[in-house]
Design a protein around this motif. Structure first.
Motif, short mmCIF file in Angstrom:
data_model
loop_
_atom_site.label_atom_id
_atom_site.label_comp_id
_atom_site.label_asym_id
_atom_site.label_seq_id
_atom_site.Cartn_x
_atom_site.Cartn_y
_atom_site.Cartn_z
N ASP A 85 0.89 -1.29 0.03
CA ASP A 85 0.06 -0.14 -0.13
C ASP A 85 1.00 1.34 -0.05
O ASP A 85 0.39 2.33 -0.44
CB ASP A 85 -0.98 0.14 1.33
N GLY A 86 2.09 1.36 0.44
CA GLY A 86 2.93 2.27 0.46
C GLY A 86 2.64 3.47 1.53
O GLY A 86 3.42 4.43 1.70
N THR A 87 1.73 3.02 2.40
CA THR A 87 1.25 4.07 3.36
C THR A 87 1.54 3.59 4.66
O THR A 87 1.48 4.72 5.75
CB THR A 87 -0.40 4.50 3.16
N CYS A 88 1.40 2.48 5.04
CA CYS A 88 1.42 2.15 6.40
C CYS A 88 2.67 2.04 7.22
O CYS A 88 3.83 2.53 6.39
CB CYS A 88 1.08 0.33 6.44
N CYS A 91 5.42 0.15 5.39
CA CYS A 91 6.20 0.66 4.04
C CYS A 91 6.98 2.08 4.10
O CYS A 91 7.62 2.06 3.43
CB CYS A 91 4.83 0.83 3.44
N CYS A 99 4.13 -5.22 5.04
CA CYS A 99 2.97 -4.74 4.82
C CYS A 99 1.78 -5.51 4.88
O CYS A 99 1.76 -6.55 4.44
CB CYS A 99 2.80 -3.87 3.45
ZN LIG Z 1 2.26 -1.04 3.72
#
Ligand SMILES: [Zn+2]
Ligand SMILES: [Zn+2]
Length: 321
Positions: A85-88, A91, A99
């Motif tokens: 997701d690139g946001t957690c 990440c 992730c």
């Molecule tokens: Zn993530």
């Protein structure tokens, strides 16, 4: 070759060529490695595969169309990590391998046991030219997860490898070329496997029930056998690390605290980050890694899986459409 449900053989099916979505590339598969994880999925040992599923996460392919990152015809590799997701918090802290929302190739996403597949271009790797399709495929999981496993062992000088299959045969050579002393542990009595390990430059090869001639600073486990954890701890020096590189393992038997005492560490490796992949492939380009790969036609995927299960494949099994 489609897995219709866990514990069933793969089924040869004709399907329309997949269409790439936004940010995806359509790939023509040139080769796809068969990983121990694929057997865990087939055997129902991993909890939530997409069903029906196309397995395969060691994909060597050429880009047909889609995306903006690669030219048409470029050769790329697709690994297990297919999307995050690139946001957690994981990440954002260079732990995208952890992730919670990650999607994995050949598990959550259809993989490479096929003529064509699609992949998110951000998770594909350019491949070093010095490895042909058959030999590049095992680098994408066996090599890459092996590399992360070795990396988590730190600067250990004496490294034991338990389970001398696809991952160990690659990472043994990396460790030897880095100047480490490598000790290979095979199934007890597997003299052929031990001979193969010695051919690749290890200092010693023996059965997993044997004591190595020197204490280990780290032990890397590539066989899904929980009993190897106490065995490896027994062979590891104070301050040493035991790293389990597999995604699934049988239960670890109870063992005396004394084996862990002396600041020994036991840890696992989960998945990979893109950084691991870039680092390892750059390293592989500078090294001479002999990749032992046995070719199976794609439609013989069931045979390849059974050969791997029985330990009949020296090195890695690779499917070629
Ligand atoms: Zn993530
Ligand atoms: Zn794998």
């Amino acid at each position: 070759m489609v897995l219709p449900r866990p514990r069933a053989p793969l089924d040869l099916q004709q399907r329309p060529t997949p269409q790439p979505g936004a940010g995806q590339v359509l790939l023509r598969v040139r080769a796809c490695g068969v990983c121990r994880t694929d057997l865990h999925v087939v055997d129902g040992e991993l909890p939530r595969p997409k069903i029906p599923l196309i397995l395969g996460h060691e994909i060597v392919a050429t880009v047909e169309e889609g995306g903006a990152r690669f030219a048409s015809g470029a050769r790329v590799g697709v690994p297990w990590l297919g999307w995050t997701d690139g946001t957690c918090r994981f990440c954002r802290s260079e732990h995208e391998n952890l992730c919670d929302a990650a999607r994995f190739t050949g598990y959550d996403l259809d993989g490479g046991y096929a003529d064509y597949t699609v992949a998110d271009e951000r998770y594909c790797f350019p491949l070093p030219d010095s490895y042909d399709d058959l030999r590049a495929a095992p680098l994408l999981c066996a090599g890459l997860i092996g590399y992360r496993t070795l990396r988590l062992a730190g600067d250990a000088r004496r490294v034991g490898l338990y389970g001398f299959g696809a991952a160990a045969h690659l990472i043994a050579q990396v460790a030897v070329q880095q100047g480490r002393r490598v000790f290979a542990f095979t199934k007890p009595g597997d003299t052929e496997g031990q001979r193969f390990a010695r051919e690749l430059g290890v200092a010693w090869a023996g059965g997993s029930d044997e004591k190595p001639p020197e204490e280990l600073d780290a032990a890397l486990l590539f066989a899904p056998v929980g009993a190897l954890i106490p065995a490896a701890l027994r062979a590891t020096a104070k301050g040493g690390t035991v790293v389990a590189g597999g995604i699934h393992m049988s239960d670890i038997p109870a063992f005396p605290y004394e084996l862990l005492w002396g600041e020994r560490t036991v840890r696992s490796v989960a998945n990979l980050t893109r950084r691991d992949g870039e680092e390892f492939l750059a390293l592989a380009a500078t090294m001479q890694i002999r990749v032992e790969a046995r070719r199976f036609p794609l439609e013989q995927a069931n045979i390849a899986l059974e050969s791997l299960r029985k330990g009949e494949v020296r090195g890695a099994a690779v499917l070629v459409p």
